[in-house]
Design a protein around this motif. Structure first.
Motif, PDB file in Angstrom:
ATOM      1  N   LEU A 156     -60.653 -55.508 -38.866  1.00  0.00           N
ATOM      2  CA  LEU A 156     -59.404 -55.477 -38.482  1.00  0.00           C
ATOM      3  C   LEU A 156     -58.440 -56.590 -38.919  1.00  0.00           C
ATOM      4  O   LEU A 156     -58.934 -57.658 -38.838  1.00  0.00           O
ATOM      5  CB  LEU A 156     -59.288 -55.521 -37.046  1.00  0.00           C
ATOM      6  CG  LEU A 156     -60.150 -54.351 -36.368  1.00  0.00           C
ATOM      7  CD1 LEU A 156     -60.496 -54.422 -34.752  1.00  0.00           C
ATOM      8  CD2 LEU A 156     -59.612 -52.881 -36.770  1.00  0.00           C
ATOM      9  N   ALA A 157     -57.269 -56.313 -39.515  1.00  0.00           N
ATOM     10  CA  ALA A 157     -56.262 -57.462 -39.373  1.00  0.00           C
ATOM     11  C   ALA A 157     -55.447 -57.812 -38.106  1.00  0.00           C
ATOM     12  O   ALA A 157     -55.228 -56.841 -37.515  1.00  0.00           O
ATOM     13  CB  ALA A 157     -55.171 -56.935 -40.353  1.00  0.00           C
ATOM     14  N   LEU A 158     -55.307 -59.020 -37.846  1.00  0.00           N
ATOM     15  CA  LEU A 158     -54.642 -59.446 -36.659  1.00  0.00           C
ATOM     16  C   LEU A 158     -53.195 -59.358 -37.007  1.00  0.00           C
ATOM     17  O   LEU A 158     -52.767 -59.848 -37.998  1.00  0.00           O
ATOM     18  CB  LEU A 158     -55.332 -60.673 -36.269  1.00  0.00           C
ATOM     19  CG  LEU A 158     -56.562 -60.760 -35.342  1.00  0.00           C
ATOM     20  CD1 LEU A 158     -57.711 -60.021 -35.996  1.00  0.00           C
ATOM     21  CD2 LEU A 158     -56.763 -62.034 -35.057  1.00  0.00           C
ATOM     22  N   ASN A 159     -52.415 -58.998 -35.995  1.00  0.00           N
ATOM     23  CA  ASN A 159     -51.135 -58.813 -36.160  1.00  0.00           C
ATOM     24  C   ASN A 159     -50.249 -59.657 -35.094  1.00  0.00           C
ATOM     25  O   ASN A 159     -50.722 -60.198 -34.254  1.00  0.00           O
ATOM     26  CB  ASN A 159     -50.357 -57.508 -35.870  1.00  0.00           C
ATOM     27  CG  ASN A 159     -51.211 -56.610 -36.965  1.00  0.00           C
ATOM     28  OD1 ASN A 159     -51.448 -56.524 -37.975  1.00  0.00           O
ATOM     29  ND2 ASN A 159     -51.661 -55.363 -36.378  1.00  0.00           N
ATOM     30  N   LYS A 160     -48.874 -60.106 -35.431  1.00  0.00           N
ATOM     31  CA  LYS A 160     -48.087 -60.666 -34.518  1.00  0.00           C
ATOM     32  C   LYS A 160     -46.987 -59.596 -34.362  1.00  0.00           C
ATOM     33  O   LYS A 160     -46.844 -58.603 -35.469  1.00  0.00           O
ATOM     34  CB  LYS A 160     -47.585 -61.923 -35.065  1.00  0.00           C
ATOM     35  CG  LYS A 160     -46.607 -61.878 -36.313  1.00  0.00           C
ATOM     36  CD  LYS A 160     -46.383 -63.471 -36.611  1.00  0.00           C
ATOM     37  CE  LYS A 160     -45.712 -63.533 -38.121  1.00  0.00           C
ATOM     38  NZ  LYS A 160     -45.253 -64.785 -38.232  1.00  0.00           N
ATOM     39  N   LEU A 161     -45.964 -59.700 -33.493  1.00  0.00           N
ATOM     40  CA  LEU A 161     -44.878 -58.705 -33.199  1.00  0.00           C
ATOM     41  C   LEU A 161     -43.575 -59.221 -33.825  1.00  0.00           C
ATOM     42  O   LEU A 161     -43.352 -60.686 -33.316  1.00  0.00           O
ATOM     43  CB  LEU A 161     -44.608 -58.106 -32.030  1.00  0.00           C
ATOM     44  CG  LEU A 161     -45.715 -57.299 -31.273  1.00  0.00           C
ATOM     45  CD1 LEU A 161     -45.435 -56.563 -29.851  1.00  0.00           C
ATOM     46  CD2 LEU A 161     -46.083 -56.054 -32.459  1.00  0.00           C
ATOM     47  N   GLU A 162     -42.849 -58.603 -34.379  1.00  0.00           N
ATOM     48  CA  GLU A 162     -41.539 -59.050 -34.756  1.00  0.00           C
ATOM     49  C   GLU A 162     -40.602 -58.013 -34.198  1.00  0.00           C
ATOM     50  O   GLU A 162     -40.694 -56.750 -34.343  1.00  0.00           O
ATOM     51  CB  GLU A 162     -41.282 -58.991 -36.300  1.00  0.00           C
ATOM     52  CG  GLU A 162     -41.931 -60.061 -37.170  1.00  0.00           C
ATOM     53  CD  GLU A 162     -41.439 -60.147 -38.254  1.00  0.00           C
ATOM     54  OE1 GLU A 162     -40.934 -59.123 -38.894  1.00  0.00           O
ATOM     55  OE2 GLU A 162     -41.801 -61.059 -39.149  1.00  0.00           O
ATOM     56  N   GLY A 163     -39.618 -58.466 -33.529  1.00  0.00           N
ATOM     57  CA  GLY A 163     -38.757 -57.696 -32.670  1.00  0.00           C
ATOM     58  C   GLY A 163     -39.379 -57.441 -31.112  1.00  0.00           C
ATOM     59  O   GLY A 163     -40.500 -57.998 -30.903  1.00  0.00           O
ATOM     60  N   SER A 164     -38.774 -56.590 -30.308  1.00  0.00           N
ATOM     61  CA  SER A 164     -39.529 -56.269 -28.897  1.00  0.00           C
ATOM     62  C   SER A 164     -39.304 -54.748 -28.724  1.00  0.00           C
ATOM     63  O   SER A 164     -38.480 -54.038 -29.198  1.00  0.00           O
ATOM     64  CB  SER A 164     -38.500 -57.145 -27.903  1.00  0.00           C
ATOM     65  OG  SER A 164     -37.266 -56.950 -28.063  1.00  0.00           O
ATOM     66  N   GLY A 165     -39.757 -54.511 -27.598  1.00  0.00           N
ATOM     67  CA  GLY A 165     -39.892 -52.872 -26.921  1.00  0.00           C
ATOM     68  C   GLY A 165     -40.377 -52.014 -28.049  1.00  0.00           C
ATOM     69  O   GLY A 165     -41.211 -52.445 -28.626  1.00  0.00           O
ATOM     70  N   ASP A 166     -39.790 -50.810 -27.940  1.00  0.00           N
ATOM     71  CA  ASP A 166     -40.506 -49.619 -28.848  1.00  0.00           C
ATOM     72  C   ASP A 166     -40.214 -49.918 -30.452  1.00  0.00           C
ATOM     73  O   ASP A 166     -40.839 -49.467 -31.317  1.00  0.00           O
ATOM     74  CB  ASP A 166     -39.986 -48.324 -28.176  1.00  0.00           C
ATOM     75  CG  ASP A 166     -40.415 -48.017 -27.084  1.00  0.00           C
ATOM     76  OD1 ASP A 166     -41.513 -48.343 -26.417  1.00  0.00           O
ATOM     77  OD2 ASP A 166     -39.573 -47.208 -26.423  1.00  0.00           O
ATOM     78  N   GLY A 167     -38.977 -50.670 -30.555  1.00  0.00           N
ATOM     79  CA  GLY A 167     -38.842 -51.085 -31.969  1.00  0.00           C
ATOM     80  C   GLY A 167     -39.868 -52.181 -32.657  1.00  0.00           C
ATOM     81  O   GLY A 167     -39.331 -52.495 -33.819  1.00  0.00           O
ATOM     82  N   ALA A 168     -40.565 -52.642 -31.849  1.00  0.00           N
ATOM     83  CA  ALA A 168     -41.201 -53.971 -32.329  1.00  0.00           C
ATOM     84  C   ALA A 168     -42.108 -53.469 -33.601  1.00  0.00           C
ATOM     85  O   ALA A 168     -42.669 -52.441 -33.565  1.00  0.00           O
ATOM     86  CB  ALA A 168     -42.089 -54.560 -31.360  1.00  0.00           C
TER      87      ALA A 168
END
Length: 487
Positions: A323-335
């Motif tokens: 698995l690749a570990l991710n981070k989020l860009e943006g917020s809510g449903d559009g992240a």
């Protein structure tokens, strides 16, 4: 001379077939599909929820409409029969409504007809004033990662079809000898699969799960199910009902990573109420899930995307997933999930991809958008093809619950009715409907299953189920279904 003889033979054969078809239907007391009424004739391709809801609305809106439903399998109801989890019998109550529609005097069901193969869309369009495509999404979305074709890797669609008695999945035989299973995707279907894998057998024995699936689950070694998503807790796709069932599943505990929930408590106050309740329930499960006395566990794993299925020494069987570990860009449903460059390997012997279904093209004459995997349409009107419509997943993509499909199908039916009333469909032409199609199918050696014949299959399944103390035992073999239906 030989051409003339062959032409006469063909003509006699078609007339004879039509006569036979009429006699067969009359003998069963079913003449609805051969009505001589001059009202609009509508053909619906697909006998699942979208097809039945579209038919229901058309029959209600036009007192002169005659509707025929064509279904590839000998049995009706589509995903209500083959997709709804066995331990959700209340969801299947909608079958009662569909049965009323099928038994309506102006509606006929024709099972065992593979549209696109046994009969073309063009042939249907010649026989009907309008054709509605409601055949759903029977394809699988690919993960597009190395190793996804290894033994031990399944699509959720096929796995659900296996325990729900879909004939094409009866030989699936998943290996349940590993202690850990990984499900990729965090929607309701993913939670259904996790719940079936971990449910006590006594709970499942009283459902309509197939006996061969029950036997396999009885010998299962699966004790831990990880449900993996590429984004975070605030983007999870399941509903609170499904999550609550996991939290309350007997003899199991939640196994979450507290690091996945950092900062979530502060975000709660700004969430819409449904999302807030869902998130609060997850956080409660994180706090209360550490009961080490319980043998079985399940847990969400967030911010992770599949990169590769890992194989054992034989290079053919899955033994883990990277698995690749991710981070989020943006917020809510559009992240958006963005890889961090870090990876994590999880040891497991069963991997189930629950990243979505997709529709497939049915006929080369029908427009199809391969990127969106839908029939391109405007409010249900198939683009650039007069008289052709679509409803359900093939119209909007594989999203939503049965109620979503109901509303969508009602919308398509209303658009179709509007087109009739606005003169966009020429109702002055008398169309033969099922009379012509049944005759055509008979010349091709295709025999249909009427709804009254499905009821014979239904009675047999209920009889077999009763002897096992369950609602029904589904028939898995199509040839056996046809024998029971016809004889």
């Amino acid at each position: 001379m030989m051409k003339m003889i062959n032409f006469m033979k063909g003509s006699v054969m078609k007339i004879h077939s039509l006569s036979c078809a009429s006699r067969c239907l009359t003998a069963e007391g079913v003449v609805r599909g051969f009505s001589s009424a001059s009202g609009p004739r509508v053909c619906i391709v697909g006998g699942g929820p979208a097809g039945f809801y579209t038919a229901q609305q058309l029959l209600k809106a036009r007192q002169d409409a005659v509707v025929d439903i064509y279904e590839r399998l000998p049995v009706p109801f589509g995903l209500v029969r083959f997709g709804v989890a066995p331990d959700h019998p209340e969801v299947k109550n909608v079958i009662n409504t569909f049965t009323q529609t099928a038994q309506h005097e102006r509606c006929s069901f024709h099972g065992n007809v593979n549209v696109g193969k046994d009969v073309t869309i063009e042939e249907l369009r010649h026989a009907y004033h309008a054709v509605v495509l409601s055949y759903g999404a029977e394809g699988n979305r690919s993960m597009e990662i190395p190793g996804e074709d290894f033994s031990g890797v399944f699509s959720a669609k096929d796995f659900v079809g296996w325990y729900n008695g879909l004939p094409t999945n009866k030989e699936l035989c998943p290996d349940l000898s590993s202690e850990t299973a990984v499900i990729l995707g965090q929607g309701n279907v993913a939670l259904d699969v996790a719940r079936i894998l971990l449910s006590p057998l006594d709970m499942l024995k009283e459902t309509d799960i197939t006996q061969n699936s029950l036997a396999a689950l009885a010998g299962s070694n699966v004790k831990r199910v990880l449900i993996v998503g590429r984004r975070g807790p605030l983007q999870i796709a399941c509903t609170i009902k499904e999550l609550r069932e996991m939290v309350n599943l007997p003899n199991t505990r939640a196994d979450m990573l507290t690091s996945d929930f950092e900062g979530i408590a502060e975000a709660l106050k700004d969430l819409p109420r449904p999302r807030k309740r869902l998130t609060e329930l997850m956080m409660k499960a994180v706090k209360e899930g550490r009961d080490d006395k319980v043998e079985k566990c399940w847990g969400f794993r967030f911010f992770r995307s599949p990169v590769e299925v890992l194989a054992g020494a034989d290079g053919k069987r899955a033994t883990g997933i990277r698995l690749a570990l991710n981070k989020l860009e943006g917020s809510g449903d559009g992240a958006r999930a963005v890889p961090t460059g870090q990876i994590e390997d999880v040891e497991c012997g069963l991997i189930i991809s629950s990243i979505g279904y997709k529709s497939i093209p049915i006929d080369p004459t029908v427009p199809f958008d391969p990127r969106k995997a839908i029939v391109p349409n405007d409010m249900g009107r198939v683009l650039d093809t007069a008289g052709l419509y679509c409803s359900g997943w093939v119209k909007r993509g594989p999203t939503g619950v049965i109620a979503t499909t109901m509303n969508d199908s009602f919308d398509t039916a209303r658009v179709l009715i509007q087109d009739m009333e606005a003169g966009k469909l020429d109702l002055s032409v008398n169309k033969p409907g099922a009379q012509a199609i049944t005759a055509l199918l008979q010349t091709r050696g295709v025999r249909t299953v009427l709804f009254s014949q499905w009821e014979k299959i239904n009675a047999e399944e209920e009889k077999r189920g009763k002897s096992l103390g369950k609602p029904r035992e589904k028939l898995l073999d199509i040839d056996e279904m046809l024998r029971i239906a016809w004889y």
